[in-house]
Design an enzyme around this catalytic site. Structure first.
Site, PDB file in Angstrom:
ATOM      1  N   VAL A   1       0.870  -1.191   0.000  1.00 29.76           N
ATOM      2  CA  VAL A   1       0.000   0.000   0.000  1.00 29.76           C
ATOM      3  C   VAL A   1       0.898   1.230   0.000  1.00 29.76           C
ATOM      4  O   VAL A   1       1.817   1.349   0.816  1.00 29.76           O
ATOM      5  CB  VAL A   1      -0.914   0.043   1.247  1.00 29.76           C
ATOM      6  CG1 VAL A   1      -1.904   1.199   1.128  1.00 29.76           C
ATOM      7  CG2 VAL A   1      -1.660  -1.256   1.436  1.00 29.76           C
TER       8      VAL A   1
ATOM      9  N   ALA B   1       3.167   2.003  -1.946  1.00 32.72           N
ATOM     10  CA  ALA B   1       4.551   1.684  -2.337  1.00 32.72           C
ATOM     11  C   ALA B   1       5.527   2.010  -1.207  1.00 32.72           C
ATOM     12  O   ALA B   1       6.601   2.559  -1.442  1.00 32.72           O
ATOM     13  CB  ALA B   1       4.928   2.433  -3.620  1.00 32.72           C
TER      14      ALA B   1
ATOM     15  N   ASP C   1      -7.053  -2.716  -8.027  1.00 33.25           N
ATOM     16  CA  ASP C   1      -5.850  -2.431  -7.232  1.00 33.25           C
ATOM     17  C   ASP C   1      -6.212  -1.628  -5.979  1.00 33.25           C
ATOM     18  O   ASP C   1      -5.710  -1.915  -4.887  1.00 33.25           O
ATOM     19  CB  ASP C   1      -4.855  -1.666  -8.110  1.00 33.25           C
ATOM     20  CG  ASP C   1      -3.592  -1.283  -7.360  1.00 33.25           C
ATOM     21  OD1 ASP C   1      -2.799  -2.190  -7.062  1.00 33.25           O
ATOM     22  OD2 ASP C   1      -3.417  -0.093  -7.053  1.00 33.25           O
TER      23      ASP C   1
ATOM     24  N   LYS D   1      -5.949  -2.597  -1.914  1.00 34.07           N
ATOM     25  CA  LYS D   1      -5.262  -1.765  -0.918  1.00 34.07           C
ATOM     26  C   LYS D   1      -6.200  -1.383   0.233  1.00 34.07           C
ATOM     27  O   LYS D   1      -5.798  -1.386   1.401  1.00 34.07           O
ATOM     28  CB  LYS D   1      -4.703  -0.514  -1.594  1.00 34.07           C
ATOM     29  CG  LYS D   1      -3.515  -0.809  -2.489  1.00 34.07           C
ATOM     30  CD  LYS D   1      -3.175   0.395  -3.334  1.00 34.07           C
ATOM     31  CE  LYS D   1      -1.917   0.156  -4.157  1.00 34.07           C
ATOM     32  NZ  LYS D   1      -1.757   1.131  -5.232  1.00 34.07           N
TER      33      LYS D   1
HETATM   34  N1  LIG Z   1       4.887  -0.887 -10.083  1.00 37.39           N
HETATM   35  C1  LIG Z   1       4.642  -0.338  -8.913  1.00 37.39           C
HETATM   36  O1  LIG Z   1       4.718   0.892  -8.724  1.00 37.39           O
HETATM   37  C2  LIG Z   1       4.249  -1.189  -7.766  1.00 37.39           C
HETATM   38  C3  LIG Z   1       4.042  -2.537  -7.932  1.00 37.39           C
HETATM   39  N2  LIG Z   1       3.666  -3.303  -6.880  1.00 37.39           N
HETATM   40  C4  LIG Z   1       3.457  -4.713  -7.078  1.00 37.39           C
HETATM   41  O2  LIG Z   1       4.660  -5.321  -7.517  1.00 37.39           O
HETATM   42  C5  LIG Z   1       4.345  -6.548  -8.194  1.00 37.39           C
HETATM   43  C6  LIG Z   1       5.197  -6.667  -9.439  1.00 37.39           C
HETATM   44  O3  LIG Z   1       4.883  -5.627 -10.318  1.00 37.39           O
HETATM   45  P1  LIG Z   1       5.759  -5.380 -11.643  1.00 37.39           P
HETATM   46  O4  LIG Z   1       7.177  -5.593 -11.340  1.00 37.39           O
HETATM   47  O5  LIG Z   1       5.327  -4.094 -12.188  1.00 37.39           O
HETATM   48  O6  LIG Z   1       5.247  -6.557 -12.583  1.00 37.39           O
HETATM   49  P2  LIG Z   1       5.986  -7.178 -13.878  1.00 37.39           P
HETATM   50  O7  LIG Z   1       4.916  -7.663 -14.770  1.00 37.39           O
HETATM   51  O8  LIG Z   1       6.983  -6.212 -14.420  1.00 37.39           O
HETATM   52  O9  LIG Z   1       6.788  -8.416 -13.287  1.00 37.39           O
HETATM   53  C7  LIG Z   1       6.125  -9.521 -12.751  1.00 37.39           C
HETATM   54  C8  LIG Z   1       7.123 -10.636 -12.595  1.00 37.39           C
HETATM   55  O10 LIG Z   1       6.480 -11.711 -11.929  1.00 37.39           O
HETATM   56  C9  LIG Z   1       6.871 -12.911 -12.582  1.00 37.39           C
HETATM   57  N3  LIG Z   1       5.933 -13.997 -12.301  1.00 37.39           N
HETATM   58  C10 LIG Z   1       4.640 -14.103 -12.680  1.00 37.39           C
HETATM   59  N4  LIG Z   1       4.130 -15.266 -12.230  1.00 37.39           N
HETATM   60  C11 LIG Z   1       5.118 -15.901 -11.564  1.00 37.39           C
HETATM   61  C12 LIG Z   1       5.228 -17.138 -10.879  1.00 37.39           C
HETATM   62  N5  LIG Z   1       4.184 -17.957 -10.770  1.00 37.39           N
HETATM   63  N6  LIG Z   1       6.412 -17.466 -10.317  1.00 37.39           N
HETATM   64  C13 LIG Z   1       7.488 -16.645 -10.417  1.00 37.39           C
HETATM   65  N7  LIG Z   1       7.437 -15.454 -11.049  1.00 37.39           N
HETATM   66  C14 LIG Z   1       6.275 -15.093 -11.620  1.00 37.39           C
HETATM   67  C15 LIG Z   1       6.922 -12.536 -14.034  1.00 37.39           C
HETATM   68  O11 LIG Z   1       7.633 -13.506 -14.755  1.00 37.39           O
HETATM   69  P3  LIG Z   1       7.503 -13.646 -16.331  1.00 37.39           P
HETATM   70  O12 LIG Z   1       8.200 -12.463 -16.897  1.00 37.39           O
HETATM   71  O13 LIG Z   1       8.175 -14.947 -16.593  1.00 37.39           O
HETATM   72  O14 LIG Z   1       6.033 -13.664 -16.621  1.00 37.39           O
HETATM   73  C16 LIG Z   1       7.642 -11.194 -13.920  1.00 37.39           C
HETATM   74  O15 LIG Z   1       9.032 -11.399 -13.829  1.00 37.39           O
HETATM   75  C17 LIG Z   1       2.832  -6.510  -8.441  1.00 37.39           C
HETATM   76  O16 LIG Z   1       2.177  -7.338  -7.506  1.00 37.39           O
HETATM   77  C18 LIG Z   1       2.458  -5.045  -8.178  1.00 37.39           C
HETATM   78  O17 LIG Z   1       1.157  -4.889  -7.670  1.00 37.39           O
HETATM   79  C19 LIG Z   1       3.500  -2.793  -5.616  1.00 37.39           C
HETATM   80  C20 LIG Z   1       3.704  -1.474  -5.386  1.00 37.39           C
HETATM   81  C21 LIG Z   1       4.056  -0.542  -6.446  1.00 37.39           C
HETATM   82  N1  LIG Z   2      -0.410  -0.064  -9.897  1.00 43.26           N
HETATM   83  C1  LIG Z   2      -0.209   0.436  -8.581  1.00 43.26           C
HETATM   84  C2  LIG Z   2       1.239   0.344  -8.225  1.00 43.26           C
HETATM   85  C3  LIG Z   2       1.453   0.408  -6.776  1.00 43.26           C
HETATM   86  O1  LIG Z   2       0.845  -0.289  -5.987  1.00 43.26           O
HETATM   87  C4  LIG Z   2      -0.659   1.876  -8.488  1.00 43.26           C
HETATM   88  O2  LIG Z   2      -0.971   2.443  -9.537  1.00 43.26           O
HETATM   89  O3  LIG Z   2      -0.718   2.425  -7.389  1.00 43.26           O
END
Ligand SMILES: NC(=O)C1=CN([C@@H]2O[C@H](COP(=O)(O)OP(=O)(O)OC[C@H]3O[C@@H](n4cnc5c(N)ncnc54)[C@H](OP(=O)(O)O)[C@@H]3O)[C@@H](O)[C@H]2O)C=CC1
Ligand SMILES: N[C@@H](CC=O)C(=O)O
Length: 369
Positions: A162, A164, A231, A235
């Site tokens: 939540v 970030a 999302d 949260k």
């Molecule tokens: N972006 C943001 O500002 C924020 C993001 N988050 C959270 O962070 C998390 C990641 O987001 P983000 O990095 O943008 O997502 P991405 O899509 O960039 O990356 C997701 C990753 O998860 C991997 N993955 C998916 N399924 C599996 C599995 N079963 N086992 C292992 N790895 C797996 C994917 O692998 P592959 O490439 O092989 O599919 C990929 O490497 C999300 O839950 C998001 O809500 C939280 C706060 C802020």
């Molecule tokens: N997709 C989310 C990323 C952080 O949790 C957002 O837009 O807030």
């Protein structure tokens, strides 16, 4: 200059030698936007002399790579791996984790979130950016809480889920632990939607801005999770549950921005169908401007219920003050009755999220030392 070398004290005769516990190691799930930023931050700080646990392995949905060499290369290798044909993800059979290791979940995978309580029960600490642990079904969140109760020294770090990493969850938990009761939580909880409505001035189509927010790493892997309110639902559930209110997902009234044809699109169709957002949002923006208002995507929880949706708020409304990806959240409680506690700051992006994950890792590693 003299150098002081501290020598180990001789063991007392008859004293039992302390049991040597192996040093905790890191296992990273997810090598996308957040996972790769996490590794980059770890290695940058390690190079500056910060003591950090070593990586055992890193994995995405395609491959598991040993992290004992250079973890940045391991990330590159994992990201370049070919698609995997069906079956279980690569870490399921061979994770080889032991008690006190730390799993970092930087995926958006429901399957991975289903493992959180299992790892805790095995004495493995969890740190997660994935909201589907505490922000999905109540039974799963309760299983995570039960596993923590049963293993008091085992930690669940969820600051990144939540805001970030903004001190939202921490503040709510500390207020509750101090005997306060949370009566209201209201605010802008989506960094991507905050950014979109801050930028949306009519000069560019909304769909174009959505693509930019996605490419900047602010949206969920599937931006429909942001645009559909899912999302923010997650949260709000995480915050409400932290406040001691055990809500089910269906308790949240969600107003989605998604037209049906976009909601029903396959992942491959999403990009071309984003334009379906444009007409309705242009009209809502025009109407808001005519009324001296601004559009903000707001979540609210109070004694009357819990809801998520797009609001047209007067220009002077406090929730219109955020800029960029700012989250801006007001918390009303018995203690903060007259004036709410207000927390504001960047609520999305790889860097802040990676920093929040690492903060949780460091808290755990220091507690274990
Ligand atoms: N972006 C943001 O500002 C924020 C993001 N988050 C959270 O962070 C998390 C990641 O987001 P983000 O990095 O943008 O997502 P991405 O899509 O960039 O990356 C997701 C990753 O998860 C991997 N993955 C998916 N399924 C599996 C599995 N079963 N086992 C292992 N790895 C797996 C994917 O692998 P592959 O490439 O092989 O599919 C990929 O490497 C999300 O839950 C998001 O809500 C939280 C706060 C802020
Ligand atoms: N997709 C989310 C990323 C952080 O949790 C957002 O837009 O807030």
């Amino acid at each position: 200059m003299s150098t002081v070398v501290s020598l180990p004290l001789p063991a007392r005769r008859g004293a039992r030698s302390p049991v040597q516990r192996p040093a905790p190691r890191l296992a990273l799930l997810g090598t996308g936007t957040v996972g790769s930023a996490f590794v980059a931050r770890c290695e940058r700080l390690r190079a500056q002399g910060m003591a950090l646990p070593a990586f055992a392995w890193l994995s995405n949905s395609r491959v598991l790579v040993n992290g004992e060499g250079d973890p940045r290369r391991a990330v590159e290798e994992a990201r370049a791996a070919p698609a995997r044909a069906g079956g279980r993800p690569p870490w399921v059979e061979n994770e080889g984790l032991r008690s006190d290791d730390i799993v970092i979940d930087a995926t958006a995978s429901d399957g991975v979130a289903g493992w959180h309580s299992e790892w805790l029960a095995r004495g493995i600490h969890m740190v997660t950016a994935n909201k589907l642990g505490n922000g999905a079904d109540l039974a799963r969140a309760q299983a995570i809480a039960a596993a923590q109760r049963e293993r008091p020294g085992v930690h669940y770090g969820d600051s990144a889920t939540v805001g970030a990493g903004l001190p939202l969850l921490r503040s709510i938990r500390e207020l509750v632990a101090g005997g306060d009761r949370i009566r209201m939580i209201e605010g802008v909880l989506s960094g991507s939607l905050a950014w979109l409505f801050d930028r949306y001035d009519g000069s560019r189509a909304f769909s174009e801005l959505v693509r930019e927010a996605r490419d900047a790493g602010f949206t969920e892997p599937d931006p429909r999770d942001d645009l559909g309110g899912e999302d923010v639902r997650r949260k709000l559930l995480i915050l409400a549950r932290a406040a001691g209110v055990p809500l089910e997902p269906h308790a949240v009234q969600v107003e989605s921005l998604l037209p049906e044809a976009l909601a029903q699109a396959t992942p491959a169709q999403v990009d071309e169908r984003l334009v379906l957002l444009d007409a309705d949002l242009a009209e809502r923006r025009r109407q808001a401007c005519a009324d001296g208002a601004q559009l903000r995507f707001v979540g609210r929880f109070d004694d009357d219920g819990i809801s998520v949706g797009l609001r047209a708020l007067p220009d002077a409304h406090p929730l219109c003050a955020g800029r960029g990806t700012d989250n801006l959240v007001a918390i009303g409680s018995c203690r903060y009755r007259e004036q709410p506690l207000v927390i504001r700051g960047p609520g999305a992006g790889a860097e802040v999220t990676a920093a929040a994950l690492l903060d949780d890792v460091l808290r755990i590693a220091r507690a274990a030392a």
